[in-house]
Design a protein around this motif. Structure first.
Motif, mmCIF file in Angstrom:
data_model
loop_
_atom_site.group_PDB
_atom_site.id
_atom_site.type_symbol
_atom_site.label_atom_id
_atom_site.label_comp_id
_atom_site.label_asym_id
_atom_site.label_seq_id
_atom_site.Cartn_x
_atom_site.Cartn_y
_atom_site.Cartn_z
ATOM 1 N N GLU A 4 0.833 -1.209 0.000
ATOM 2 C CA GLU A 4 0.000 0.000 0.000
ATOM 3 C C GLU A 4 0.867 1.258 0.000
ATOM 4 O O GLU A 4 0.521 2.258 -0.606
ATOM 5 C CB GLU A 4 -0.993 0.008 1.163
ATOM 6 C CG GLU A 4 -0.360 0.103 2.545
ATOM 7 C CD GLU A 4 -0.040 -1.243 3.196
ATOM 8 O OE1 GLU A 4 0.225 -1.229 4.404
ATOM 9 O OE2 GLU A 4 -0.063 -2.284 2.530
ATOM 10 N N ASN A 5 2.017 1.192 0.666
ATOM 11 C CA ASN A 5 2.918 2.344 0.661
ATOM 12 C C ASN A 5 3.614 2.492 -0.680
ATOM 13 O O ASN A 5 3.852 3.612 -1.138
ATOM 14 C CB ASN A 5 3.940 2.232 1.791
ATOM 15 C CG ASN A 5 3.303 2.415 3.146
ATOM 16 O OD1 ASN A 5 2.261 3.056 3.283
ATOM 17 N ND2 ASN A 5 3.898 1.829 4.161
ATOM 18 N N LEU A 6 3.931 1.391 -1.315
ATOM 19 C CA LEU A 6 4.530 1.458 -2.640
ATOM 20 C C LEU A 6 3.553 2.100 -3.621
ATOM 21 O O LEU A 6 3.940 2.964 -4.420
ATOM 22 C CB LEU A 6 4.935 0.059 -3.114
ATOM 23 C CG LEU A 6 5.616 -0.006 -4.476
ATOM 24 C CD1 LEU A 6 6.872 0.860 -4.512
ATOM 25 C CD2 LEU A 6 5.955 -1.449 -4.820
ATOM 26 N N GLY A 7 2.297 1.719 -3.543
ATOM 27 C CA GLY A 7 1.280 2.331 -4.404
ATOM 28 C C GLY A 7 1.163 3.826 -4.162
ATOM 29 O O GLY A 7 1.068 4.624 -5.101
ATOM 30 N N ALA A 8 1.201 4.226 -2.894
ATOM 31 C CA ALA A 8 1.128 5.653 -2.560
ATOM 32 C C ALA A 8 2.361 6.387 -3.073
ATOM 33 O O ALA A 8 2.253 7.527 -3.559
ATOM 34 C CB ALA A 8 0.969 5.840 -1.058
ATOM 35 N N LEU A 9 3.530 5.762 -2.977
ATOM 36 C CA LEU A 9 4.747 6.396 -3.492
ATOM 37 C C LEU A 9 4.688 6.588 -5.002
ATOM 38 O O LEU A 9 5.096 7.634 -5.520
ATOM 39 C CB LEU A 9 5.977 5.575 -3.107
ATOM 40 C CG LEU A 9 6.415 5.684 -1.661
ATOM 41 C CD1 LEU A 9 7.533 4.676 -1.365
ATOM 42 C CD2 LEU A 9 6.884 7.087 -1.338
ATOM 43 N N ILE A 10 4.182 5.587 -5.695
ATOM 44 C CA ILE A 10 4.042 5.709 -7.154
ATOM 45 C C ILE A 10 3.117 6.878 -7.482
ATOM 46 O O ILE A 10 3.429 7.728 -8.320
ATOM 47 C CB ILE A 10 3.523 4.388 -7.766
ATOM 48 C CG1 ILE A 10 4.585 3.289 -7.630
ATOM 49 C CG2 ILE A 10 3.133 4.590 -9.231
ATOM 50 C CD1 ILE A 10 4.068 1.886 -7.927
ATOM 51 N N GLY A 11 1.975 6.940 -6.795
ATOM 52 C CA GLY A 11 1.041 8.042 -7.016
ATOM 53 C C GLY A 11 1.662 9.392 -6.690
ATOM 54 O O GLY A 11 1.451 10.382 -7.403
ATOM 55 N N ALA A 12 2.453 9.442 -5.612
ATOM 56 C CA ALA A 12 3.072 10.699 -5.202
ATOM 57 C C ALA A 12 4.099 11.176 -6.228
ATOM 58 O O ALA A 12 4.163 12.378 -6.535
ATOM 59 C CB ALA A 12 3.734 10.535 -3.837
ATOM 60 N N VAL A 13 4.891 10.267 -6.744
ATOM 61 C CA VAL A 13 5.892 10.658 -7.744
ATOM 62 C C VAL A 13 5.198 11.209 -8.989
ATOM 63 O O VAL A 13 5.566 12.275 -9.505
ATOM 64 C CB VAL A 13 6.826 9.478 -8.095
ATOM 65 C CG1 VAL A 13 7.668 9.784 -9.326
ATOM 66 C CG2 VAL A 13 7.711 9.135 -6.905
ATOM 67 N N ILE A 46 5.749 12.215 2.152
ATOM 68 C CA ILE A 46 5.192 10.904 1.808
ATOM 69 C C ILE A 46 6.280 9.839 1.870
ATOM 70 O O ILE A 46 6.076 8.753 2.423
ATOM 71 C CB ILE A 46 4.514 10.966 0.417
ATOM 72 C CG1 ILE A 46 3.255 11.839 0.506
ATOM 73 C CG2 ILE A 46 4.198 9.566 -0.116
ATOM 74 C CD1 ILE A 46 2.749 12.340 -0.829
ATOM 75 N N VAL A 47 7.444 10.147 1.319
ATOM 76 C CA VAL A 47 8.561 9.190 1.369
ATOM 77 C C VAL A 47 8.934 8.913 2.816
ATOM 78 O O VAL A 47 9.097 7.745 3.221
ATOM 79 C CB VAL A 47 9.777 9.726 0.572
ATOM 80 C CG1 VAL A 47 11.006 8.875 0.817
ATOM 81 C CG2 VAL A 47 9.448 9.777 -0.920
ATOM 82 N N LEU A 48 9.058 9.942 3.628
ATOM 83 C CA LEU A 48 9.416 9.772 5.033
ATOM 84 C C LEU A 48 8.376 8.941 5.779
ATOM 85 O O LEU A 48 8.727 7.996 6.506
ATOM 86 C CB LEU A 48 9.586 11.138 5.707
ATOM 87 C CG LEU A 48 9.927 11.103 7.190
ATOM 88 C CD1 LEU A 48 11.293 10.441 7.408
ATOM 89 C CD2 LEU A 48 9.902 12.506 7.772
ATOM 90 N N LEU A 49 7.101 9.255 5.613
ATOM 91 C CA LEU A 49 6.053 8.492 6.293
ATOM 92 C C LEU A 49 6.042 7.029 5.855
ATOM 93 O O LEU A 49 5.853 6.126 6.675
ATOM 94 C CB LEU A 49 4.680 9.121 6.043
ATOM 95 C CG LEU A 49 4.400 10.424 6.783
ATOM 96 C CD1 LEU A 49 3.118 11.060 6.264
ATOM 97 C CD2 LEU A 49 4.306 10.172 8.280
#
Length: 183
Positions: A4-13, A46-49
């Motif tokens: 779920e965090n990987l998905g959020a990171l992709i979206g954030a980038v 986002i990366v830090l969290l």
């Protein structure tokens, strides 16, 4: 990294890229710079969290039962790629202005999130999906009436802000869950 965090990171980038690339005129320079700086700060947060959430021990219920990035995900992403590149080619053939490309991208990415909401059974993903789809449609409509200068802001910058906000929300929730498990 938790899926779920990987998905959020992709979206954030992708959200940050939307903001960095599309935020300029007709916005005044200081406003555009402020939005770009805020996007960079949001991406860093986002990366830090995500990193901090991933350091917490996993409990049995925290482990995903199936992969988020399985076959159905792959099909959605493949369809997205075909629609993105095929649609841009069609827009070019139709003589659409270049600004319509970002509107098309926002539309397709929005539809992709709507499909993923069903695949992943997470209605929260539908929210950015609806917003990006609307921003894309608005941009395409603006192209049709010649309001070209505002398309990058509406379809690009607002889409980027939406992706960053959704990713920040998701990673903040993941971080909070990780802290409650670790307590």
């Amino acid at each position: 990294m938790r899926q779920e965090n990987l998905g959020a990171l992709i979206g954030a980038v992708f959200g940050a890229v939307f903001v960095f690339v599309n935020t300029s005129d007709p916005l005044p320079g200081p406003a555009a710079l402020t939005l770009k700086v805020l996007a960079a700060v949001a991406l860093a947060a986002i990366v830090l969290l995500a990193v901090l959430a991933n350091k917490a021990p996993r409990t049995a219920e925290a482990r995903p039962s199936g992969g988020m990035f399985g076959k159905r995900y792959g099909l959605v992403v493949a369809a997205e790629a075909v629609l993105l590149f095929g649609g841009i080619a069609v827009l070019r053939l139709l003589g659409a202005p270049d600004q319509a490309n970002v509107a098309w991208i926002a539309f397709v990415v929005g539809v992709h999130f709507l499909a993923l909401a069903g695949v992943w059974r997470r209605s929260s993903i539908a929210v950015p999906g609806v917003l990006l789809t609307v921003f894309g449609i608005a941009g395409l409509a603006m192209a049709g009436i010649g309001a070209l200068a505002w398309i990058p802001l509406v379809s690009g910058t607002l889409s980027g802000i939406t992706l960053l906000a959704g990713s920040l929300t998701a990673t903040a929730q993941s971080f909070a869950r990780s802290r409650s498990r670790g307590a």
